[in-house]
Design a protein around this motif. Structure first.
Motif, PDB file in Angstrom:
ATOM      1  N   SER A  80     -40.814 -10.514  49.482  1.00  0.00           N
ATOM      2  CA  SER A  80     -41.059 -11.418  48.344  1.00  0.00           C
ATOM      3  C   SER A  80     -41.967 -10.783  47.305  1.00  0.00           C
ATOM      4  CB  SER A  80     -41.697 -12.729  48.838  1.00  0.00           C
ATOM      5  OG  SER A  80     -43.001 -12.484  49.350  1.00  0.00           O
ATOM      6  N   ASN A  82     -41.787  -7.646  45.992  1.00  0.00           N
ATOM      7  CA  ASN A  82     -41.012  -6.869  45.015  1.00  0.00           C
ATOM      8  C   ASN A  82     -39.547  -7.283  45.134  1.00  0.00           C
ATOM      9  OD1 ASN A  82     -43.042  -4.826  43.887  1.00  0.00           O
ATOM     10  ND2 ASN A  82     -43.305  -4.583  46.112  1.00  0.00           N
ATOM     11  N   ASP A  84     -35.591  -8.561  44.502  1.00  0.00           N
ATOM     12  CA  ASP A  84     -34.417  -8.184  43.709  1.00  0.00           C
ATOM     13  C   ASP A  84     -34.354  -9.095  42.488  1.00  0.00           C
ATOM     14  OD1 ASP A  84     -31.697  -8.097  42.717  1.00  0.00           O
ATOM     15  OD2 ASP A  84     -31.141  -7.132  44.609  1.00  0.00           O
ATOM     16  N   PRO A  85     -34.261  -8.540  41.287  1.00  0.00           N
ATOM     17  CA  PRO A  85     -34.169  -9.398  40.087  1.00  0.00           C
ATOM     18  C   PRO A  85     -33.032 -10.401  40.157  1.00  0.00           C
ATOM     19  CG  PRO A  85     -34.558  -7.104  39.474  1.00  0.00           C
ATOM     20  CD  PRO A  85     -34.273  -7.104  40.944  1.00  0.00           C
ATOM     21  N   GLY A  86     -31.960 -10.023  40.853  1.00  0.00           N
ATOM     22  CA  GLY A  86     -30.834 -10.944  40.981  1.00  0.00           C
ATOM     23  C   GLY A  86     -31.208 -12.192  41.751  1.00  0.00           C
ATOM     24  N   ILE A  88     -34.244 -13.580  41.798  1.00  0.00           N
ATOM     25  CA  ILE A  88     -35.049 -14.393  40.877  1.00  0.00           C
ATOM     26  C   ILE A  88     -34.143 -15.116  39.888  1.00  0.00           C
ATOM     27  CG2 ILE A  88     -36.840 -14.346  39.109  1.00  0.00           C
ATOM     28  CD1 ILE A  88     -37.850 -13.823  41.943  1.00  0.00           C
ATOM     29  N   ASP A  89     -33.133 -14.422  39.384  1.00  0.00           N
ATOM     30  CA  ASP A  89     -32.199 -15.061  38.440  1.00  0.00           C
ATOM     31  C   ASP A  89     -31.471 -16.216  39.113  1.00  0.00           C
ATOM     32  OD1 ASP A  89     -32.912 -13.270  36.469  1.00  0.00           O
ATOM     33  OD2 ASP A  89     -31.204 -11.928  36.820  1.00  0.00           O
ATOM     34  N   ARG A  92     -33.821 -19.141  39.451  1.00  0.00           N
ATOM     35  CA  ARG A  92     -34.105 -19.763  38.153  1.00  0.00           C
ATOM     36  C   ARG A  92     -33.004 -20.749  37.776  1.00  0.00           C
ATOM     37  NH1 ARG A  92     -34.658 -15.412  35.575  1.00  0.00           N
ATOM     38  NH2 ARG A  92     -36.941 -15.268  35.753  1.00  0.00           N
ATOM     39  N   LEU A 110     -41.871 -16.032  44.766  1.00  0.00           N
ATOM     40  CA  LEU A 110     -40.503 -16.020  44.246  1.00  0.00           C
ATOM     41  C   LEU A 110     -40.247 -17.215  43.327  1.00  0.00           C
ATOM     42  CD1 LEU A 110     -38.580 -14.958  47.479  1.00  0.00           C
ATOM     43  CD2 LEU A 110     -39.285 -13.517  45.560  1.00  0.00           C
ATOM     44  N   GLY A 113     -42.056 -16.618  40.140  1.00  0.00           N
ATOM     45  CA  GLY A 113     -41.372 -15.611  39.338  1.00  0.00           C
ATOM     46  C   GLY A 113     -40.175 -16.164  38.601  1.00  0.00           C
ATOM     47  N   ALA A 114     -39.582 -17.207  39.150  1.00  0.00           N
ATOM     48  CA  ALA A 114     -38.438 -17.864  38.499  1.00  0.00           C
ATOM     49  C   ALA A 114     -38.879 -18.973  37.555  1.00  0.00           C
ATOM     50  CB  ALA A 114     -37.495 -18.428  39.563  1.00  0.00           C
TER      51      ALA A 114
END
Length: 319
Positions: A80, A82, A84-86, A88-89, A92, A110, A113-114
């Motif tokens: 959690s 670092n 994966d940007p995917g 977080i997307d 979101r 996480l 971050g979203a």
């Protein structure tokens, strides 16, 4: 009866107990009352993940294929920190669609971050609360409770507190009897209320580098009822009071007085949980001197009196 879907997000280096704890609670509730919960797990691409302890977990599906859940659970772990940007997307977009959004441990990082914790009160594992607050100033971080409910969002602290939160959600969805049955099955003697403090914080001071101060820390822990004034401790360390106070704070990150306060609180707390001694005896052996002094310390640190603490947190006798 409405069957609620519980979706647990998986990713590499997830903390396995953050996943299995809540899953066992909801699975136990489903066993007790069939037709109540449908439990699913999903990773970003549907591939197996390896937990931080080395276990391989095979998800049911990819997140993209998951239907809208009633309860979305986001666990924590090394992965959690670092992400994966995917992932977080996905959170979101899909987090707000769940009726109930839940994080366990550093899963709160996480969610933050979203942007899902902005303007909300939240908690996480005490060791990462400062980071959460620093990196996400829009989140009102409270490092003390084991879990926090803020609207439809619930965040919990380290690892096993995910079980406490899941039990509270089962009680909310079904009834207290089901929650208590599951707790007994999991050998959880008490379903702790969310405002119980993360007591491990109380002894989170660093260990001193120098052996004399390390030995003194151990001695303080073993003798909470002794004279633990700065002057007395300095004499035991063979330092002047001024030099001792400076050295102790430099090496442990806290003052001698605060360290002593935490040790005494921890000692009294454990006696109230585990022993049958009266409050007066507990206050004496823990170094408070009087029950009133101990009461003031408990109210200040924990928000409750010693008697109320014992009532709420001491395991019930087994009949």
């Amino acid at each position: 009866m409405v069957q609620r879907t519980v979706l647990v997000v998986l990713f590499d280096d997830v903390q396995s107990l953050d996943v299995t704890g809540p899953v066992e609670v909801f699975s136990g509730a489903e066993t007790h009352t069939p037709g109540t919960y449908r439990i699913r797990t999903a990773s970003l691409d549907g591939a197996p993940v390896r937990t931080s302890s080395g276990l391989t977990v095979v998800p049911d599906q990819a997140l993209a294929d998951a239907s809208r859940p009633d309860t979305l659970i986001v666990p924590g772990g090394r992965g959690s920190r670092n992400p994966d940007p995917g992932l977080i997307d996905w959170l979101r977009v899909n987090g707000p669609r769940a009726r109930r959004l839940v994080s366990v441990c550093t899963g709160a990082i996480l969610l933050a971050g979203a942007g899902l914790l902005d303007g909300r009160r939240a908690t996480t594992h005490w060791a990462y609360s400062d980071r959460l607050a620093r990196d996400h100033p829009a989140v009102d971080v409270d490092p003390d409770p084991i879990y926090i409910r803020d609207g439809h969002v619930a965040t919990s602290a380290g690892v096993t507190s995910g079980i406490d939160l899941a039990l509270a959600l089962v009680e909310e969805d079904l009834d207290r009897e089901t929650a208590l049955t599951v707790a007994r099955h999991l050998v959880v003697f008490l379903r702790r209320p969310g405002n119980q403090a993360q007591f491990s914080v109380q002894l989170a001071a660093q260990t001193a580098r120098r052996e004399p101060l390390r030995e003194l820390q151990r001695w303080i822990t073993e003798h909470p009822g002794a004279d633990l004034s700065v002057e007395s401790l300095a004499a035991r360390a063979r330092l002047s009071p001024r030099h001792f106070a400076r050295a102790f704070q430099a090496e442990t990150g806290t003052t001698p007085g605060r360290y002593v306060d935490r040790v005494r609180l921890e000692h009294a707390r454990r006696l109230l949980e585990d022993a049958g001694d009266g409050v007066e005896e507990v206050s004496r052996v823990s170094g408070y001197g009087t029950p009133e002094a101990m009461r003031r310390a408990f109210v200040k640190a924990l928000g409750t009196s010693p008697a109320e603490y014992r009532r709420r947190f001491r395991p019930a006798p087994v009949h």
